[in-house]
Scaffold this active site. Structure first.
Site, PDB file in Angstrom:
ATOM      1  N   ALA A 114       0.859  -1.196   0.000  1.00 51.32           N
ATOM      2  CA  ALA A 114       0.000   0.000   0.000  1.00 51.32           C
ATOM      3  C   ALA A 114       0.889   1.236   0.000  1.00 51.32           C
ATOM      4  O   ALA A 114       2.097   1.133   0.211  1.00 51.32           O
ATOM      5  CB  ALA A 114      -0.894  -0.006   1.233  1.00 51.32           C
ATOM      6  N   LYS A 115       0.323   2.368  -0.232  1.00 49.71           N
ATOM      7  CA  LYS A 115       1.086   3.626  -0.149  1.00 49.71           C
ATOM      8  C   LYS A 115       0.134   4.792  -0.006  1.00 49.71           C
ATOM      9  O   LYS A 115      -0.994   4.747  -0.517  1.00 49.71           O
ATOM     10  CB  LYS A 115       1.903   3.821  -1.429  1.00 49.71           C
ATOM     11  CG  LYS A 115       3.070   4.752  -1.252  1.00 49.71           C
ATOM     12  CD  LYS A 115       4.248   4.015  -0.640  1.00 49.71           C
ATOM     13  CE  LYS A 115       5.453   4.885  -0.457  1.00 49.71           C
ATOM     14  NZ  LYS A 115       6.642   4.050  -0.176  1.00 49.71           N
ATOM     15  N   GLY A 116       0.597   5.843   0.658  1.00 47.04           N
ATOM     16  CA  GLY A 116      -0.231   7.028   0.807  1.00 47.04           C
ATOM     17  C   GLY A 116       0.579   8.275   0.529  1.00 47.04           C
ATOM     18  O   GLY A 116       1.815   8.242   0.515  1.00 47.04           O
TER      19      GLY A 116
END
Ligand code: GLU
Length: 427
Positions: A114-116
């Site tokens: 995931a990444k934000g």
């Protein structure tokens, strides 16, 4: 170059998600992946865009855009950093989330990818404004994160303090202290010893294994580093006492060069004070492009995506490129480098020390039992070492380079898990 209307020549635009997809597709082809699995992994499971409005210290009201992308949660909760940057975009987040899926799989961690990101310019913001923005962002993504859902961590322009704010906002939301929701936290609230320098440490372990594999001792080798944030600085501080000669370093403000080697102990003191290597009087100054053309043995790209591209790849003379950043080499550049005999230590292997120690932090928080720094380092070293030789074995089997091999290994592991669960996915 793409020709438009016969009149204008337009530069080929760098799109991180297209780059990430190309790397994935190559591995999927080598594995002859079933189309239903291929399609499941081509796109992220979830892409969330949020907008946060805060009042700045001067009374102005501003709205910021942020993202959290979960690429794959088949092997475990989503895992990946949150970056603050004026250049952040959804495409970048999608690429970085996919790279996290492959990275956690190369290390065989029970985690997904995931990444934000939040589009903002941290150097132009106060501590108080960053705290407000971080807590608003956490509130906006609270339903999709959590110790068993998706666990953020630091990335570009975020740090342990940012993670503490996320932990605070999330803990308030669930009604109890929940340290396992983020990693890379301060030690005082459940962080792990050894996490802050872990990405550099993992690069160091990969370089040690590469040096054994290539029978290429690291002592005395000339090293050039692009990017002197947390990652660039921690790898320099390990290679310098090891006996490498760090001849050039650049960051966003400028660069320094000394053919006889930079004194990293003195430089670290200077950077702690000034926040940049630029202006360190003792040495000559150098630009990124000049650094890439230097006669050096080991090149460490530790800044952002796409800095090694088809325009500069054939100028690189290094024997080893070890990627501290995510996606620093474009697919075109990668081909040129491999063709020129450069040994590439790809991001999804070389910079996995950060997420490996994040994994160790997460399990320490879950079991409420903490390891000594020695134990963390030993575990990280063993895991990095195993991953390196797993990739070498795949490279030998498929007669290919390290990046393609790392992708084959990762895609194979994730595809095997999907196959076990069957066609109706959980997402
Ligand atoms: N941001 C780091 C990376 O790109 C660490 C991610 C994590 O620890 O979850 O690998």
């Amino acid at each position: 170059m793409v020709k438009l209307n016969n009149t204008k020549i337009q530069e080929k635009k760098y799109d991180p998600f297209i780059e990430a997809t190309m790397q994935y597709e190559r591995a999927a082809n080598s594995l002859d992946l079933e189309s239903w699995i291929y399609n499941r992994l081509k796109f992220p499971e979830k892409e969330l865009t949020v907008h946060m409005t805060i009042t700045r210290d001067d009374g102005k009201v501003e709205t910021y855009t942020g993202y959290r992308v979960q690429h794959c949660t088949v092997r475990g909760p989503g895992k990946g950093g949150i970056r603050y940057s004026p250049d952040a975009s959804l495409s970048e987040c999608k690429a970085l989330a996919a790279w996290m899926t492959w990275k956690t799989a190369v290390l065989d961690l029970p985690l997904g990818g995931a990444k934000g990101a939040v589009i903002c310019n941290p150097p132009a913001m106060t501590e108080g404004e960053l705290e407000k923005l971080t807590k608003e962002y956490t509130y906006s993504i609270k339903e999709i994160i959590g110790p068993n859902r998706d666990i953020p961590a630091p990335d570009v322009w975020t740090n342990a303090r940012t993670m503490a704010w996320i932990c605070d906002a999330y803990s308030r939301y669930v009604g109890h202290f929940e340290p396992a929701v983020v990693t890379g936290k301060p030690i005082e609230i459940g962080g792990s010893l050894g996490r802050s320098g872990a990405t550099g440490l993992g690069m160091y372990y990969s370089l040690l294994e590469a040096s054994k594999h290539l029978e290429y001792p690291l002592e005395g080798k000339r090293v050039a580093i692009i990017g002197y944030g947390n990652v660039g600085c921690s790898i320099a501080e390990l290679l310098y006492p090891y006996g490498c000669k760090i001849i050039a370093i650049t960051d966003i403000y400028g660069g320094i060069y000394n053919r006889n080697g930079i004194n990293i102990t003195e430089l670290s003191e200077y950077v702690t004070r000034t926040k940049s290597v630029s202006g360190f009087k003792k040495y000559d100054s150098i630009t990124n492009e000049e650094l890439l053309r230097l006669n050096c043995d080991i090149l460490l790209p530790c800044a952002v995506e796409g800095m090694i591209n088809e325009k500069n790849a054939d100028k690189i003379k290094a024997r080893i490129v070890c990627e501290g950043a995510n996606g620093p080499t474009t697919a075109d550049a990668d081909e040129i480098l491999v063709e020129n005999g450069v040994f590439m230590l790809p991001d999804i292997l070389a910079n996995a020390g950060g997420v490996t120690v994040s994994y160790l932090e997460w399990i320490q928080d879950l079991q409420k039992l903490f390891y000594s720094e020695e134990e963390v380092k030993t575990r990280c070293w063993k895991m990095m070492q195993k991953a390196f030789w797993d990739v070498i074995r795949v490279a030998d089997k498929y007669k290919t380079n390290m990046r393609h091999a790392a992708y084959i290994l990762a895609v194979q592991r994730v595809a095997d898990s999907i196959r076990m669960f069957g066609k109706i996915g959980r997402n």
